[in-house]
Design an enzyme around this catalytic site. Structure first.
Site, short mmCIF file in Angstrom:
data_model
loop_
_atom_site.label_atom_id
_atom_site.label_comp_id
_atom_site.label_asym_id
_atom_site.label_seq_id
_atom_site.Cartn_x
_atom_site.Cartn_y
_atom_site.Cartn_z
NE ARG A 53 17.69 -19.66 15.55
CZ ARG A 53 18.70 -19.97 14.91
NH1 ARG A 53 19.88 -20.16 15.19
NH2 ARG A 53 18.72 -19.53 13.64
N GLY A 54 16.80 -23.02 13.84
CA GLY A 54 17.39 -23.21 12.66
C GLY A 54 16.86 -24.24 11.70
CB ALA A 55 15.51 -24.93 8.56
NE ARG A 96 10.21 -22.84 15.17
CZ ARG A 96 11.11 -22.00 15.22
NH1 ARG A 96 12.46 -22.19 15.25
NH2 ARG A 96 10.76 -20.80 14.82
CD GLN A 199 15.80 -15.55 15.50
OE1 GLN A 199 15.65 -14.36 16.09
NE2 GLN A 199 15.00 -16.37 15.66
CG ASP A 240 13.01 -21.66 8.23
OD1 ASP A 240 13.62 -20.24 8.09
OD2 ASP A 240 13.21 -21.94 9.43
CG ASN A 250 14.97 -16.84 5.91
OD1 ASN A 250 15.44 -17.95 6.75
ND2 ASN A 250 15.66 -15.76 6.00
CE LYS A 251 13.12 -16.12 12.70
NZ LYS A 251 12.00 -16.70 13.40
O1 MRU Z 1 12.89 -19.20 14.29
P1 MRU Z 1 14.22 -19.81 13.75
O2 MRU Z 1 15.41 -18.98 14.52
O3 MRU Z 1 14.47 -21.02 13.84
O4 MRU Z 1 14.45 -19.31 12.25
C1 MRU Z 1 15.60 -19.60 11.69
C2 MRU Z 1 15.65 -19.06 10.09
O5 MRU Z 1 14.71 -18.39 9.91
C3 MRU Z 1 17.01 -19.26 9.46
O6 MRU Z 1 17.09 -18.27 8.37
C4 MRU Z 1 16.49 -20.58 8.71
O7 MRU Z 1 16.04 -21.65 9.41
C5 MRU Z 1 17.75 -21.05 7.88
S1 MRU Z 1 18.95 -21.64 8.86
C6 MRU Z 1 20.27 -22.11 8.09
#
Ligand code: MRU
Length: 350
Positions: A53-55, A96, A199, A240, A250-251
């Protein structure tokens, strides 16, 4: 080993010889186990289930997913062409919806095949490797650019996990925090829990703890109170998808942090590689926000916390308007007070 290398010891996505190994982020921090993927379908599932996970990390994993599928085609004696790979690419892309890095990485893989290279598998492998290496280099550079905004001895609040686990290594917002700490600019980090998937609590606390960077966990709902106390001068988050006008997805919870930050004169920094910028999306309201299973909110660590029969609404991202962002840091440079014209200048579109 440089001081910054000491703060960069985790790799979430590792490819070798037809196997993609991803650190299973559902199990962290107490179990460190790798999941092996052998085809694009397994990679898509690992992305969907947040194993990876994470963009930036999901873009990198998807690129390797295309390589895995190409290897299988070649092993079966079939030509590795865009048409032959298309259904795998579509499946990866659908894993996703919000992080644009996924579509961006797959577009790069498609572009390789469109050039009809003599050895398509080798060309795809080289491209996936480049996507991964460029992300690490971007993070190192953004770390320097972002840390330059911080005064010595700052307190910072971060949200979700934007570190090595979410990228090729070092991290975006966490990269700025790593670089800032190494330079003595950061004295104390606060990490929001990031309900419902935790997270912040499970991943950011683990990463920063390993690096011995002083970090305190807060409940997400403690953020405004923290800001009013004067303990933090910056909120530093990842992204994201950043739209052409600077609006940033973002999250979930990031938007309310930006509102609270403005109210308390705390500065708000977004750190993301250019692969997260989507100049084809004009504004934040055009970004698709992922809705996940309401069940993720109804229990904690597998234990039900809400009465049977209860319903829930579980959007996992939100959009922070550009006007609430003080600076967007990318590897191309930093934009203070972002708006469409500043974004277009950095994109080379004006
Ligand atoms: O649902 P996730 O854990 O994939 O969400 C991640 C985030 O929102 C991060 O802040 C974003 O992807 C940046 S990661 C460098």
């Amino acid at each position: 080993m440089s001081r910054l290398d000491l703060h960069d010891t985790i790799r979430a996505v590792v490819y070798s010889d037809g196997v993609l190994r991803v650190l299973d982020q559902r199990e962290l921090p107490f179990v460190e186990t790798q999941l092996e993927c052998h085809d694009a379908g397994e990679v898509a599932e690992a992305i969907r289930l947040l194993v990876v996970r994470g963009a930036p990390a999901i873009g990198i994993a998807a690129a390797w997913g295309a390589v895995l599928e190409a290897r299988l085609l070649q092993a079966a004696g079939s030509a590795v062409t865009q048409a032959a790979l298309e259904s795998a690419l579509v499946r990866l892309n659908a894993a996703r919806p919000t992080a644009v890095n996924l579509a961006w990485a797959l577009a790069r893989m498609r572009a390789v095949l469109a050039r009809a290279p003599a050895d398509p598998l080798a060309a795809l492998e080289a491209e996936a490797r480049a996507i991964q290496d460029e992300d690490l280099a971007a993070n190192r550079h953004m770390g320097e650019l972002g840390a330059a905004f911080l005064a010595n001895g700052s307190g910072v609040l971060t949200h979700c996990n934007t570190g090595s686990l979410a990228t090729a290594g070092f991290g975006t917002a966490l990269g700025v925090i790593r670089a800032g700490y190494a330079k003595g600019k950061i004295e104390q980090v606060y990490a929001g829990e990031t309900r419902p998937w935790l997270q912040g609590a499970r991943l950011t606390m683990w990463e920063l703890g390993r690096d011995r960077i002083p970090v305190k966990l807060i409940a997400d709902s403690a953020a405004s109170h923290l800001m009013r106390s004067g303990a933090v001068q910056w909120v530093i988050v990842g992204a994201d998808r950043i739209a052409a006008n600077g609006d940033t997805a973002n999250k979930i919870g990031t938007y309310q942090l930006a509102i609270a930050a403005r109210r308390h004169a705390v500065k708000f920094m977004v750190v993301a590689p250019w692969s997260t910028v989507d100049m084809a999306t004009r504004q934040g309201s055009d970004i698709e926000i992922e809705l996940r299973d309401p069940g993720e909110l109804l229990s904690i660590a597998g234990k039900r916390t809400v009465v049977e029969g209860a319903d829930a609404w579980n959007p996992v991202f939100d959009v922070t308007p550009a006007e609430l962002i003080d600076v967007i840091v990318t590897e191309r440079g930093a934009i203070e007070r972002p708006d469409e014209s500043a974004m277009r200048r950095l994109a080379g579109q004006s």
